[in-house]
Write an enzyme that holds these catalytic residues in place. Structure first.
Site, PDB file in Angstrom:
ATOM      1  N   HIS A 118       0.832  -1.204   0.000  1.00  0.00           N
ATOM      2  CA  HIS A 118       0.000   0.000   0.000  1.00  0.00           C
ATOM      3  C   HIS A 118       0.874   1.264   0.000  1.00  0.00           C
ATOM      4  O   HIS A 118       0.583   2.229  -0.718  1.00  0.00           O
ATOM      5  CB  HIS A 118      -0.913   0.001   1.228  1.00  0.00           C
ATOM      6  CG  HIS A 118      -1.778  -1.218   1.334  1.00  0.00           C
ATOM      7  ND1 HIS A 118      -2.832  -1.450   0.471  1.00  0.00           N
ATOM      8  CD2 HIS A 118      -1.744  -2.276   2.181  1.00  0.00           C
ATOM      9  CE1 HIS A 118      -3.410  -2.593   0.792  1.00  0.00           C
ATOM     10  NE2 HIS A 118      -2.766  -3.113   1.828  1.00  0.00           N
ATOM     11  N   HIS A 441      19.373  29.125   8.923  1.00  0.00           N
ATOM     12  CA  HIS A 441      18.527  28.991   7.727  1.00  0.00           C
ATOM     13  C   HIS A 441      18.519  30.288   6.918  1.00  0.00           C
ATOM     14  O   HIS A 441      18.631  30.261   5.681  1.00  0.00           O
ATOM     15  CB  HIS A 441      17.101  28.616   8.129  1.00  0.00           C
ATOM     16  CG  HIS A 441      16.914  27.156   8.389  1.00  0.00           C
ATOM     17  ND1 HIS A 441      17.250  26.567   9.582  1.00  0.00           N
ATOM     18  CD2 HIS A 441      16.413  26.157   7.610  1.00  0.00           C
ATOM     19  CE1 HIS A 441      16.972  25.271   9.528  1.00  0.00           C
ATOM     20  NE2 HIS A 441      16.462  25.000   8.353  1.00  0.00           N
TER      21      HIS A 441
END
Length: 530
Positions: A118, A441
């Site tokens: 799945h 970041h």
């Protein structure tokens, strides 16, 4: 026995003998049916045995996996319980610096999930979407130009000047390997001698700080700005700079207490890490230094090749997302006057490609890239991430999204801060970790794109902190998982939208001065696109 019973018994015996002795008119048919029944029964038994063997083998493999996972989870739980018990009995020893990460041999979560059909089908759906992007691009090119064209000029531009990137990276690697190692080695050999210990430590610290600042601080920035590298080449230099800083700090942080603690006996040699162990650490997928890691017995080169092939496919996936979903939209919007309606439409249009970029970045780097290097180096601890997609709180999402960076921030940022403050400022420690993450970041995005637009800093240090405390671990309902995914979609839409708008604003309205305020003011705020 009575007479009637005797007669009945005799009749039944005579009837049995008569029927067995009577020649059957269809004797051949009965024999064939009998043989057919025997052969079908034999085949049925063989199929059953084959199915039983396969079932036993499958069950055994699954039980082994579950047992390994249960053992690793039990060890982690035991470590946590031990730490908790220590916290309750010895408050002042709560966060000892020598309590570190325990590495355990385990597989990556996606490798286990892809064994389930799945989950593998969902993976196939993403591959089908990539094929759809390719077919749509070819169809549009054929309609517009009358021929099939796959133009990869965007790749050639983004990864330009790779020669400069290679020699600059080689210099950074050489310093990171030899600089901190031999500076600490000299300090360790002089530290335990009598006299001038404080002076030796001070000179060593100053030398190390100067070397780190020059080679891993100023040098990469100079390369990026002086050679005007394109975006992808910029990100390679800056991300490797950050990685080398974190790796070298971990080596210094783990080696210095060991040198201070282990005083060599008179006439004995100093115990110091080998250069080969440090070299291995620079390439293995972890930011926590250890002299020894759990290792696998062999290398699966087909697994390595498939991971690098998936990375290449992810790059093409990113290319088609930019070419089909981002560049046409934001290039046209750069010619329109800015308005609230334009911004809202662009934001929601960018949410889907932004989320695809996030998933690609996660899969290509945190799964394929790290697993490829882990396999080549036989590094056995493959827990680079957990099931962050099941998170019902942003606090859990931040902990499970990137285990490699989270471990570094936790052990060398959060926990050391608590240890230094006597475990009194837990909230301040959390905020300091968010601040460091947000600054790093923003630093990477500013130098990578070549302009300052503090979207990443605001989302990390502002919205991220609020969500971390508002959506905490007390939220367990599946509704909170839906809310988390919705916030991720919107957040990625904001990132893609604002950075794309600013990128084209920098092209349409180039800077005319070099003053500080002009450098830090986004061009999209003042560009009229006339």
């Amino acid at each position: 026995m009575s007479a009637p019973d005797t007669r009945n018994t005799a009749v039944r015996r005579s009837r049995g003998r008569t029927e067995s002795q009577r020649p059957a008119e269809n004797g051949s048919i009965r024999q064939n049916d009998h043989h057919t029944d025997i052969s079908s029964t034999t085949l049925g038994h063989e199929d059953m045995e084959r199915m039983k063997v396969e079932l036993i083998r499958h069950v055994q493999s699954r039980l082994n996996e579950l047992l390994e996972r249960a053992i690793s989870d039990s060890m982690q739980a035991l470590c946590r319980n031990t730490h908790t018990h220590t916290d309750q009995t010895h408050t002042h020893d709560r966060h000892k610096p020598d309590q570190g990460k325990v590495f355990v041999a385990r597989c990556s979560l996606l490798d286990e999930l892809f064994e389930i059909s799945h989950i593998r089908t969902i993976y196939h759906m993403f591959i089908a979407a990539l094929l759809l992007f390719i077919i749509s691009t070819l169809a549009v090119d054929y309609i517009d130009q009358g021929r099939l064209v796959l133009d990869f000029d965007l790749f050639y531009y983004a990864f330009g000047q790779l020669g400069t990137v290679v020699w600059a990276w080689t210099l950074m690697l050489s310093y990171t390997l030899l600089g901190p190692y031999y500076i600490l080695n000299v300090w360790a050999s002089l530290k335990h001698r009598r006299g001038w210990r404080t002076c030796v430590s001070a000179v060593t610290a100053l030398t190390l700080c100067a070397a780190q600042t020059g080679m891993l601080g100023i040098f990469p920035v100079y390369i990026v700005l002086h050679y005007q590298l394109p975006p992808a080449s910029r990100f390679i230099i800056i991300l490797e700079q950050i990685r080398f800083v974190m790796k070298s700090y971990s080596f210094i942080r783990e080696t210095t207490p060991a040198v201070l603690k282990n005083t060599p006996q008179k006439g004995a040699s100093l115990s110091y890490p080998s250069l080969s162990s440090y070299l291995y650490f620079l390439f293995c997928p972890t930011l926590i230094y250890r002299e020894v890691y759990p290792r696998n017995p062999s290398i699966r080169w087909n697994y390595v090749g498939m991971n690098f092939l998936k990375i290449l496919a992810s790059l093409f996936y990113l290319y088609f997302i930019l070419v089909r979903l981002c560049i046409p939209v934001f290039r046209n919007k750069s010619n329109q006057p800015f308005s609230t309606r334009t911004f809202i439409l662009a934001l929601f249009h960018a949410a889907f490609p932004g989320m695809l970029m996030l998933m690609l970045g996660f899969y290509a780097f945190l799964h394929c890239w790290l697993n490829a290097f882990a396999e080549m180096l036989r590094f056995a601890d493959r827990m680079f991430y957990r099931d962050w997609w099941n998170s019902t709180s942003f606090a859990n999402y931040y902990r499970t999204w990137n285990i490699v960076v989270h471990d570094w921030l936790y052990y060398y940022g959060y926990r050391d801060f608590l240890w230094l403050t006597g475990h009194r400022l837990r909230s301040v420690a959390t905020l300091s970790v968010f601040a460091v993450s947000a600054l790093v970041h923003e630093y990477a995005f500013t130098l990578g794109f070549g302009f300052f637009y503090p979207v990443m800093f605001c989302t990390f240090a502002g919205i991220g902190v609020v969500f971390n405390f508002a959506m905490n671990d007390k939220r367990k309902s599946p509704v909170w998982n839906i809310i988390m995914w919705t916030c991720l979609f919107i957040g990625q839409g904001i990132h893609v939208c604002l950075y794309c708008v600013e990128w084209y604003a920098q092209i349409q309205c180039p800077r005319t001065g070099t003053s500080f305020w002009e450098l830090v003011t986004p061009r999209s705020w003042t560009c009229s696109y006339q």
